[in-house]
Design a protein around this motif. Structure first.
Motif, short mmCIF file in Angstrom:
data_model
loop_
_atom_site.label_atom_id
_atom_site.label_comp_id
_atom_site.label_asym_id
_atom_site.label_seq_id
_atom_site.Cartn_x
_atom_site.Cartn_y
_atom_site.Cartn_z
N GLY A 1 0.94 -1.14 0.58
CA GLY A 1 -0.29 0.03 0.13
C GLY A 1 1.32 1.48 0.06
O GLY A 1 0.67 2.34 -0.90
N TRP A 2 1.83 1.48 0.73
CA TRP A 2 3.10 2.24 0.81
C TRP A 2 3.27 2.85 -0.25
O TRP A 2 3.16 3.83 -0.78
CB TRP A 2 4.10 1.60 1.74
CG TRP A 2 4.76 3.14 2.23
CD1 TRP A 2 4.87 4.52 1.23
CD2 TRP A 2 5.87 3.35 3.11
NE1 TRP A 2 5.94 4.96 2.23
CE2 TRP A 2 6.87 4.23 3.14
CE3 TRP A 2 6.59 2.67 4.21
CZ2 TRP A 2 7.59 4.72 3.69
CZ3 TRP A 2 7.73 3.10 4.84
CH2 TRP A 2 8.09 3.78 4.89
N LEU A 3 3.68 1.84 -0.91
CA LEU A 3 4.62 1.62 -2.48
C LEU A 3 2.95 2.38 -3.34
O LEU A 3 3.70 3.05 -3.93
CB LEU A 3 5.16 0.40 -2.85
CG LEU A 3 5.12 0.47 -4.43
CD1 LEU A 3 6.69 1.80 -4.26
CD2 LEU A 3 6.14 -0.98 -4.40
N LYS A 4 2.50 1.82 -3.99
CA LYS A 4 1.19 2.19 -3.85
C LYS A 4 1.66 4.15 -4.00
O LYS A 4 0.79 5.00 -4.95
CB LYS A 4 -0.37 1.90 -3.33
CG LYS A 4 -0.23 0.20 -4.73
CD LYS A 4 -0.16 0.52 -5.75
CE LYS A 4 -0.46 -1.20 -6.43
NZ LYS A 4 -0.44 -1.08 -7.51
N ILE A 5 0.72 4.64 -2.98
CA ILE A 5 0.88 6.22 -2.32
C ILE A 5 2.21 6.55 -3.08
O ILE A 5 1.77 7.38 -3.99
CB ILE A 5 0.85 5.94 -0.77
CG1 ILE A 5 0.02 5.50 -0.32
CG2 ILE A 5 0.92 7.33 -1.12
CD1 ILE A 5 -0.63 5.36 1.49
N ALA A 6 3.29 6.02 -2.65
CA ALA A 6 4.30 6.29 -3.18
C ALA A 6 4.22 6.99 -4.77
O ALA A 6 5.11 7.61 -5.42
CB ALA A 6 5.28 5.67 -3.19
N MET B 1 -6.43 3.11 -3.98
CA MET B 1 -5.39 2.10 -3.89
C MET B 1 -5.03 2.12 -2.38
O MET B 1 -4.95 1.25 -2.52
CB MET B 1 -4.88 1.48 -5.17
CG MET B 1 -5.05 0.67 -5.01
SD MET B 1 -4.26 -0.11 -6.87
CE MET B 1 -5.92 0.58 -8.08
N GLY B 2 -3.30 3.21 -2.51
CA GLY B 2 -2.66 2.08 -1.34
C GLY B 2 -3.48 2.90 -0.16
O GLY B 2 -2.97 2.02 0.69
N LYS B 3 -4.12 3.93 0.16
CA LYS B 3 -4.55 4.12 1.71
C LYS B 3 -5.37 3.01 1.83
O LYS B 3 -5.59 2.15 2.68
CB LYS B 3 -5.29 5.00 1.62
CG LYS B 3 -4.40 6.30 1.69
CD LYS B 3 -5.88 7.73 1.50
CE LYS B 3 -5.01 8.74 1.17
NZ LYS B 3 -5.91 10.22 1.62
N GLN C 1 -6.18 -2.08 4.87
CA GLN C 1 -6.72 -3.56 5.73
C GLN C 1 -5.59 -4.54 6.28
O GLN C 1 -6.19 -4.91 7.64
CB GLN C 1 -6.99 -4.68 3.85
CG GLN C 1 -7.78 -4.10 2.98
CD GLN C 1 -7.97 -4.41 2.02
OE1 GLN C 1 -6.69 -4.74 1.60
NE2 GLN C 1 -8.73 -4.05 0.67
N ALA C 2 -4.26 -3.95 5.85
CA ALA C 2 -3.69 -4.65 6.92
C ALA C 2 -3.92 -4.24 8.59
O ALA C 2 -3.30 -5.16 9.65
CB ALA C 2 -2.06 -3.83 6.39
N LEU C 3 -3.96 -2.24 8.76
CA LEU C 3 -4.28 -2.46 10.08
C LEU C 3 -5.43 -2.98 10.69
O LEU C 3 -5.23 -3.51 11.80
CB LEU C 3 -4.74 -0.40 9.80
CG LEU C 3 -2.84 0.13 9.96
CD1 LEU C 3 -3.79 1.56 10.07
CD2 LEU C 3 -2.24 0.36 10.32
#
Length: 327
Positions: free
Chosen positions: A271-276, A282-284, A289-291
């Motif tokens: 997700g972080w990579l998607k945000i970056a 989509m990253g958020k 989901q992980a949280l």
């Protein structure tokens, strides 16, 4: 200490010295060893442990417990024991770092880290190396203090200082062909301070070594920490294709392994990579989901840690020059 503990373990198993005696160790020798009246070679000691069905690793762990040494809680998500003073000092360093980050009192963190640096033996290579790690963390605390005061951080100057401080560790790692736990740990905890190209080059050696020595618990735990840690570094420096490579490797290693926590971490980093990469929504979603999985698995500390990291990631997107992300 070793003889006294061995005697205790032998008696707990209902074995006499006569039953253990062999061509390597006579009854008289075993008696002297248990009383602490003689030294013993590694081979002879190994023979004695085989006789009472205790592994060397278990004996060392039991000895550490008898000496009231703690397992290492701050080097990994899964506390472990490993003999070696450098590991104990590493744990102390990251305990101090954990408290500084949790409290946000970076002035106090600098003071405590400098005190710890003085306590580390400087006459050994590992002592000098860990002293450099203390200095690097102090440097980062200073940057955090400047950020809290509203000052603009000179990132180029910070990276130059970090590269200069960590240069002896880089030289050492390139010089050693056959890495052990010590070298892998050095890479794991110093890689954030290396030139990013150096981190990528040395990562292959570090991961390969954890695979070769995967029977060691410490190596198993560090494998994913290496991948997720370097992923953070690569995203920080906008090396997004490199970050994608290490997450792909983590995905392959986790396939069908039942490792829910690391799989959830992988989802967060994806997700972080998607945000970056610009796919913010989509990253958020992946990070959320992980949280949620951390919450379902009843891992409140991990949920809080990654929730804080998520907030920092979003802040970093808004203020890339004033908010660094380290994980």
């Amino acid at each position: 200490m070793e003889g006294k503990l061995f005697r205790q373990l032998r008696k707990e198993r209902g074995l006499s010295m006569q039953e253990l005696a062999n061509e390597w160790n006579s009854v008289a020798f075993i008696s002297k060893f248990e009383k602490g009246n003689t030294n013993i070679s590694f081979k002879r000691f190994e023979q004695l442990l085989n006789g009472i069905n205790v592994t060397m690793e278990e004996f060392l762990y039991l000895r550490s417990q008898a000496e009231e040494q703690s397992v290492y809680n701050y080097l990994s998500d899964h506390p472990f024991y490993l003999s070696g003073k450098f590991v104990a000092y590493l744990d102390q360093i990251f305990h101090c770092n954990h408290l500084a980050n949790k409290s946000g009192d970076f002035a106090k963190g600098q003071e405590e880290m400098r005190q710890l640096e003085k306590a580390i033996a400087q006459e050994t290579n590992w002592g000098k190396f860990l002293g450099i790690l203390c200095q690097l963390l102090v440097l980062n605390y200073q940057v955090n203090e400047e950020g809290k005061a509203g000052k603009t951080v000179d990132l180029d100057h910070l990276f130059k200082q970090s590269h200069t401080l960590s240069a002896p560790i880089v030289s050492y790692l390139y010089k050693i062909d056959n890495w052990g736990v010590f070298e892998v740990m050095l890479f794991r905890f110093f890689q954030f301070s290396f030139p990013v190209e150096t981190t990528r080059q040395l990562l292959r050696t570090a991961v390969a070594r954890t695979k070769k020595q995967e029977g060691l618990q410490a190596m198993q735990g560090m494998r994913f920490e290496l991948l997720f840690g370097t992923c953070t570094t690569f995203i920080n420096f906008q090396k997004l294709s490199w970050a994608q490579e290490v997450l792909k490797e983590a995905e392959e290693l986790l396939y069908d392994q039942g490792d829910l926590l690391n799989s959830s971490k992988l989802l967060f980093y994806q997700g972080w990579l998607k945000i970056a990469s610009g796919s913010v929504e989509m990253g958020k979603q992946k990070c959320d989901q992980a949280l949620s999985i951390f919450r379902i698995l009843q891992q409140p500390e991990m949920q809080q840690e990654y929730s804080d990291l998520f907030s920092t990631i979003l802040k970093n997107r808004e203020e890339p020059n004033n908010c660094l992300v380290f994980a």
